[in-house]
Design a protein around this motif. Structure first.
Motif, short mmCIF file in Angstrom:
data_model
loop_
_atom_site.label_atom_id
_atom_site.label_comp_id
_atom_site.label_asym_id
_atom_site.label_seq_id
_atom_site.Cartn_x
_atom_site.Cartn_y
_atom_site.Cartn_z
N TYR A 41 0.83 -1.20 0.00
CA TYR A 41 0.00 0.00 0.00
C TYR A 41 0.87 1.26 0.00
CZ TYR A 41 -3.86 3.13 1.20
OH TYR A 41 -4.80 4.13 1.19
N LEU A 42 1.92 1.26 0.81
CA LEU A 42 2.83 2.41 0.86
C LEU A 42 3.57 2.57 -0.46
CD1 LEU A 42 4.17 4.71 2.38
CD2 LEU A 42 5.71 3.05 3.45
N ALA A 43 3.97 1.45 -1.07
CA ALA A 43 4.66 1.51 -2.36
C ALA A 43 3.76 2.12 -3.43
CB ALA A 43 5.10 0.10 -2.78
N GLU A 44 2.48 1.76 -3.38
CA GLU A 44 1.51 2.30 -4.34
C GLU A 44 1.32 3.80 -4.15
OE1 GLU A 44 -3.31 2.10 -5.11
OE2 GLU A 44 -2.34 0.44 -4.06
N LYS A 45 1.20 4.24 -2.90
CA LYS A 45 0.98 5.65 -2.60
C LYS A 45 2.22 6.51 -2.88
CE LYS A 45 -3.29 5.65 -1.09
NZ LYS A 45 -4.35 6.44 -1.75
N ALA A 46 3.39 5.99 -2.52
CA ALA A 46 4.62 6.76 -2.67
C ALA A 46 5.25 6.63 -4.05
CB ALA A 46 5.63 6.32 -1.61
N GLN A 47 4.79 5.62 -4.81
CA GLN A 47 5.35 5.38 -6.14
C GLN A 47 6.86 5.13 -6.09
OE1 GLN A 47 3.42 5.23 -9.33
NE2 GLN A 47 2.13 4.75 -7.58
#
Length: 222
Positions: A156-162
């Motif tokens: 989820y963090l990877a998706e949000k932070a790109q």
């Protein structure tokens, strides 16, 4: 000092100590964001070129999420248990991996958790941008701390932070005889502080031997 009756030998910045324990020199050189999801706060430390370049503390953490869950009508212990056991981030957050307690509305629980987690994550991302190193973090984001155990948080963090996200792992070169502690992110910062404990602070009392006076008996007349 007054309450514990113990003198303070020195002060150590926790996130700096944690970075020494979990970050490889390769990550420090390429550039990375170390995010410590703690109980009371979330701390961001940015490294580039082998040096700490930026640090920010966000005043929300795992305990904040637990308090939010309490508003659903749970006592503190139950709120923490349900958060850890059933809490999940991302698209599949409402799909239970196993049997769910009848007391828990999974959809409501994860809605509350995600609202606060989104606030924390958006603050982290904003601080990364504020640092001026957002486009220089080739090693991505590395997460640690007890609140980093939330299911689905990495993706989820990877998706949000790109950018890529991975969990921090204590380097075995420093700790090689406490596997149960190394594998539990709750203890990462505590273990890292021990790396800087290079002075024996044990207070030893020097006992002075008590010499009993010798009683001299005067000679008796014969």
């Amino acid at each position: 000092t007054d309450k514990a009756q113990i003198e303070i030998a020195g002060f150590i910045v926790g996130p700096v100590a944690a970075g020494a324990l979990v970050l490889d020199e390769h990550d420090r050189q390429l550039g990375c964001a170390l995010v410590d999801f703690g109980a009371g706060t979330t701390t961001l430390s940015i490294y580039k070129g082998g040096l700490l370049r930026y640090m920010a503390v966000i005043p929300f953490g795992g305990r904040t999420i637990t308090k939010d869950v309490q508003e659903l009508g749970f006592v503190p212990d139950s709120a923490e248990t349900y958060k850890v056991r059933y809490g999940k981030q991302g698209k599949d957050k409402n799909k239970a991996a196993g049997e769910v307690s009848q007391e828990v509305d999974l959809r409501e629980l994860n809605k509350v958790i995600q609202l606060r987690q989104d606030e924390i994550i958006l603050n982290v991302i904003n601080q990364i941008k504020e640092s001026g190193y957002a486009d220089q973090l080739e090693a991505g984001i590395i997460i640690m701390g007890g609140a980093a155990q939330m299911n689905g948080l990495v993706d989820y963090l990877a998706e949000k932070a790109q950018m890529p996200v991975k969990r921090a792992i204590a380097k075995r070169v420093y700790i090689n005889n406490a596997a149960e502690l190394v594998q539990n992110p709750i203890y990462t910062q505590g273990l890292s502080l021990l790396l800087f404990a290079n002075e024996n602070c044990e207070k030893a009392e020097n006992k002075v031997p008590v010499i009993e006076p010798v009683q001299v008996i005067p000679p008796q007349p014969v």
